[in-house]
Design a protein around this motif. Sequence first.
Motif, PDB file in Angstrom:
ATOM      1  N   GLU A  83      40.861  44.471  43.280  1.00 57.78           N
ATOM      2  CA  GLU A  83      40.247  43.706  44.372  1.00 57.78           C
ATOM      3  C   GLU A  83      39.885  42.294  43.909  1.00 57.78           C
ATOM      4  OE1 GLU A  83      35.996  43.586  46.732  1.00 57.78           O
ATOM      5  OE2 GLU A  83      36.183  44.197  44.646  1.00 57.78           O
ATOM      6  N   LEU A  84      39.152  42.205  42.800  1.00 63.70           N
ATOM      7  CA  LEU A  84      38.713  40.892  42.307  1.00 63.70           C
ATOM      8  C   LEU A  84      39.901  40.027  41.894  1.00 63.70           C
ATOM      9  CD1 LEU A  84      35.587  42.079  40.296  1.00 63.70           C
ATOM     10  CD2 LEU A  84      35.598  40.863  42.506  1.00 63.70           C
ATOM     11  N   ASN A  85      40.890  40.629  41.221  1.00 71.12           N
ATOM     12  CA  ASN A  85      42.070  39.868  40.825  1.00 71.12           C
ATOM     13  C   ASN A  85      42.860  39.376  42.034  1.00 71.12           C
ATOM     14  OD1 ASN A  85      41.719  39.861  38.046  1.00 71.12           O
ATOM     15  ND2 ASN A  85      42.783  41.814  37.782  1.00 71.12           N
ATOM     16  N   ALA A  86      42.931  40.192  43.081  1.00 69.98           N
ATOM     17  CA  ALA A  86      43.640  39.779  44.297  1.00 69.98           C
ATOM     18  C   ALA A  86      43.010  38.520  44.887  1.00 69.98           C
ATOM     19  CB  ALA A  86      43.644  40.909  45.321  1.00 69.98           C
ATOM     20  N   ILE A  87      41.709  38.400  44.780  1.00 72.36           N
ATOM     21  CA  ILE A  87      41.004  37.240  45.324  1.00 72.36           C
ATOM     22  C   ILE A  87      41.202  36.020  44.436  1.00 72.36           C
ATOM     23  CG2 ILE A  87      38.740  36.282  45.904  1.00 72.36           C
ATOM     24  CD1 ILE A  87      37.911  39.238  46.628  1.00 72.36           C
ATOM     25  N   VAL A  88      40.945  36.167  43.138  1.00 68.38           N
ATOM     26  CA  VAL A  88      41.054  34.997  42.255  1.00 68.38           C
ATOM     27  C   VAL A  88      42.499  34.535  42.106  1.00 68.38           C
ATOM     28  CG1 VAL A  88      38.910  35.554  41.030  1.00 68.38           C
ATOM     29  CG2 VAL A  88      41.100  36.297  40.052  1.00 68.38           C
ATOM     30  N   ASP A  89      43.459  35.448  42.243  1.00 67.29           N
ATOM     31  CA  ASP A  89      44.873  35.061  42.157  1.00 67.29           C
ATOM     32  C   ASP A  89      45.286  34.131  43.291  1.00 67.29           C
ATOM     33  OD1 ASP A  89      45.176  36.544  39.854  1.00 67.29           O
ATOM     34  OD2 ASP A  89      46.304  38.180  40.803  1.00 67.29           O
ATOM     35  N   GLN A  90      44.508  34.110  44.367  1.00 69.26           N
ATOM     36  CA  GLN A  90      44.818  33.237  45.502  1.00 69.26           C
ATOM     37  C   GLN A  90      44.095  31.892  45.401  1.00 69.26           C
ATOM     38  OE1 GLN A  90      47.315  34.380  47.124  1.00 69.26           O
ATOM     39  NE2 GLN A  90      47.062  36.278  45.976  1.00 69.26           N
ATOM     40  N   GLY A  91      43.408  31.658  44.285  1.00 69.84           N
ATOM     41  CA  GLY A  91      42.730  30.393  44.064  1.00 69.84           C
ATOM     42  C   GLY A  91      41.290  30.358  44.542  1.00 69.84           C
ATOM     43  N   CYS A  92      40.756  31.496  44.956  1.00 66.63           N
ATOM     44  CA  CYS A  92      39.380  31.559  45.446  1.00 66.63           C
ATOM     45  C   CYS A  92      38.441  32.009  44.323  1.00 66.63           C
ATOM     46  CB  CYS A  92      39.277  32.540  46.617  1.00 66.63           C
ATOM     47  SG  CYS A  92      40.275  32.084  48.048  1.00 66.63           S
ATOM     48  N   SER A 114      36.194  33.190  38.834  1.00 61.40           N
ATOM     49  CA  SER A 114      37.235  32.274  39.307  1.00 61.40           C
ATOM     50  C   SER A 114      38.622  32.591  38.781  1.00 61.40           C
ATOM     51  CB  SER A 114      36.895  30.833  38.912  1.00 61.40           C
ATOM     52  OG  SER A 114      35.695  30.432  39.509  1.00 61.40           O
ATOM     53  N   ASN A 115      38.726  33.467  37.783  1.00 63.44           N
ATOM     54  CA  ASN A 115      40.038  33.739  37.199  1.00 63.44           C
ATOM     55  C   ASN A 115      40.038  35.137  36.570  1.00 63.44           C
ATOM     56  OD1 ASN A 115      38.974  33.484  34.437  1.00 63.44           O
ATOM     57  ND2 ASN A 115      38.819  31.307  34.932  1.00 63.44           N
ATOM     58  N   ARG A 116      41.207  35.580  36.149  1.00 62.30           N
ATOM     59  CA  ARG A 116      41.348  36.928  35.597  1.00 62.30           C
ATOM     60  C   ARG A 116      40.535  37.130  34.316  1.00 62.30           C
ATOM     61  NH1 ARG A 116      45.859  40.544  36.856  1.00 62.30           N
ATOM     62  NH2 ARG A 116      46.574  39.968  38.936  1.00 62.30           N
ATOM     63  N   TYR A 117      40.416  36.100  33.505  1.00 62.93           N
ATOM     64  CA  TYR A 117      39.617  36.215  32.286  1.00 62.93           C
ATOM     65  C   TYR A 117      38.170  36.549  32.633  1.00 62.93           C
ATOM     66  CZ  TYR A 117      37.093  34.967  28.057  1.00 62.93           C
ATOM     67  OH  TYR A 117      36.249  34.998  26.974  1.00 62.93           O
ATOM     68  N   GLU A 118      37.597  35.842  33.601  1.00 60.69           N
ATOM     69  CA  GLU A 118      36.217  36.107  34.012  1.00 60.69           C
ATOM     70  C   GLU A 118      36.081  37.483  34.645  1.00 60.69           C
ATOM     71  OE1 GLU A 118      34.989  31.438  34.648  1.00 60.69           O
ATOM     72  OE2 GLU A 118      35.322  32.680  36.428  1.00 60.69           O
ATOM     73  N   VAL A 119      37.093  37.915  35.385  1.00 62.82           N
ATOM     74  CA  VAL A 119      37.084  39.271  35.960  1.00 62.82           C
ATOM     75  C   VAL A 119      37.063  40.298  34.833  1.00 62.82           C
ATOM     76  CG1 VAL A 119      38.434  40.972  37.273  1.00 62.82           C
ATOM     77  CG2 VAL A 119      38.170  38.634  38.146  1.00 62.82           C
ATOM     78  N   ARG A 120      37.911  40.106  33.803  1.00 61.31           N
ATOM     79  CA  ARG A 120      37.941  41.040  32.670  1.00 61.31           C
ATOM     80  C   ARG A 120      36.599  41.085  31.949  1.00 61.31           C
ATOM     81  NH1 ARG A 120      42.927  38.894  31.716  1.00 61.31           N
ATOM     82  NH2 ARG A 120      42.153  37.617  30.004  1.00 61.31           N
ATOM     83  N   GLN A 121      35.977  39.914  31.744  1.00 58.63           N
ATOM     84  CA  GLN A 121      34.666  39.878  31.090  1.00 58.63           C
ATOM     85  C   GLN A 121      33.632  40.654  31.909  1.00 58.63           C
ATOM     86  OE1 GLN A 121      33.902  35.618  30.568  1.00 58.63           O
ATOM     87  NE2 GLN A 121      33.784  36.043  28.383  1.00 58.63           N
ATOM     88  N   PHE A 122      33.627  40.423  33.218  1.00 61.56           N
ATOM     89  CA  PHE A 122      32.688  41.108  34.107  1.00 61.56           C
ATOM     90  C   PHE A 122      32.889  42.624  34.039  1.00 61.56           C
ATOM     91  CE2 PHE A 122      32.106  42.965  38.389  1.00 61.56           C
ATOM     92  CZ  PHE A 122      30.721  42.894  38.455  1.00 61.56           C
ATOM     93  N   LEU A 123      34.137  43.067  34.137  1.00 60.73           N
ATOM     94  CA  LEU A 123      34.423  44.499  34.104  1.00 60.73           C
ATOM     95  C   LEU A 123      34.075  45.104  32.751  1.00 60.73           C
ATOM     96  CD1 LEU A 123      37.753  44.501  36.097  1.00 60.73           C
ATOM     97  CD2 LEU A 123      35.514  45.301  36.871  1.00 60.73           C
ATOM     98  N   SER A 124      34.286  44.365  31.692  1.00 61.76           N
ATOM     99  CA  SER A 124      33.916  44.844  30.364  1.00 61.76           C
ATOM    100  C   SER A 124      32.413  45.105  30.287  1.00 61.76           C
ATOM    101  CB  SER A 124      34.334  43.817  29.312  1.00 61.76           C
ATOM    102  OG  SER A 124      33.908  44.212  28.038  1.00 61.76           O
TER     103      SER A 124
END
Length: 170
Positions: A83-92, A114-124
């Motif tokens: 879900e989060l990656n789908a959003i940030v992948d669109q530039g949001c 804002s990006n996949r790296y931040e999503v990964r950090q959050f999920l970690s």
Amino acid sequence: MRAEERRQAIREILQQSSQPVSATALACRFSVSRQIIVGDIALLRAAGAEISATPRGYVILPETSGLVRQLAVQHGGAQMESELNAIVDQGCTVLDVIVEHPIYGQLTGPLQLSNRYEVRQFLSRCFQSDAQPLSNLTEGIHLHTLSCPDEAAYARARAALAEMGILLEG
């Protein structure tokens, strides 16, 4: 350094930082306990400072440029990353998550992803803690506030979530 000087220095650090700053990092910088920093932040907020606590630390959020919109979704924890990656992948940018609690009303958790790296950090951080996502309180139903560069990016994010079958539409 006096407490008031330290609080002013904290405010300046947060204003100048492009990334969240943790209470632990601030405590080390000023040679005080983390709890002293938490108290300083509370006093700064009480004095009107717009300081947000994100999962990565404290920030003073810049004025949001572009389009700010909310959307509603419903999914289980296993779909949070997609879900989060789908959003940030669109530039949001995913500014926050919001749920409606039966006792407390609206509960909001700032995210600033804002990006996949931040999503990964959050999920970690989610997986390393015993804490549960806010959406677990509402059978997976939650809102996200998004900052998107334009209407097209917002439409792409909505379409990606709809394709996943998790977008709630009115």
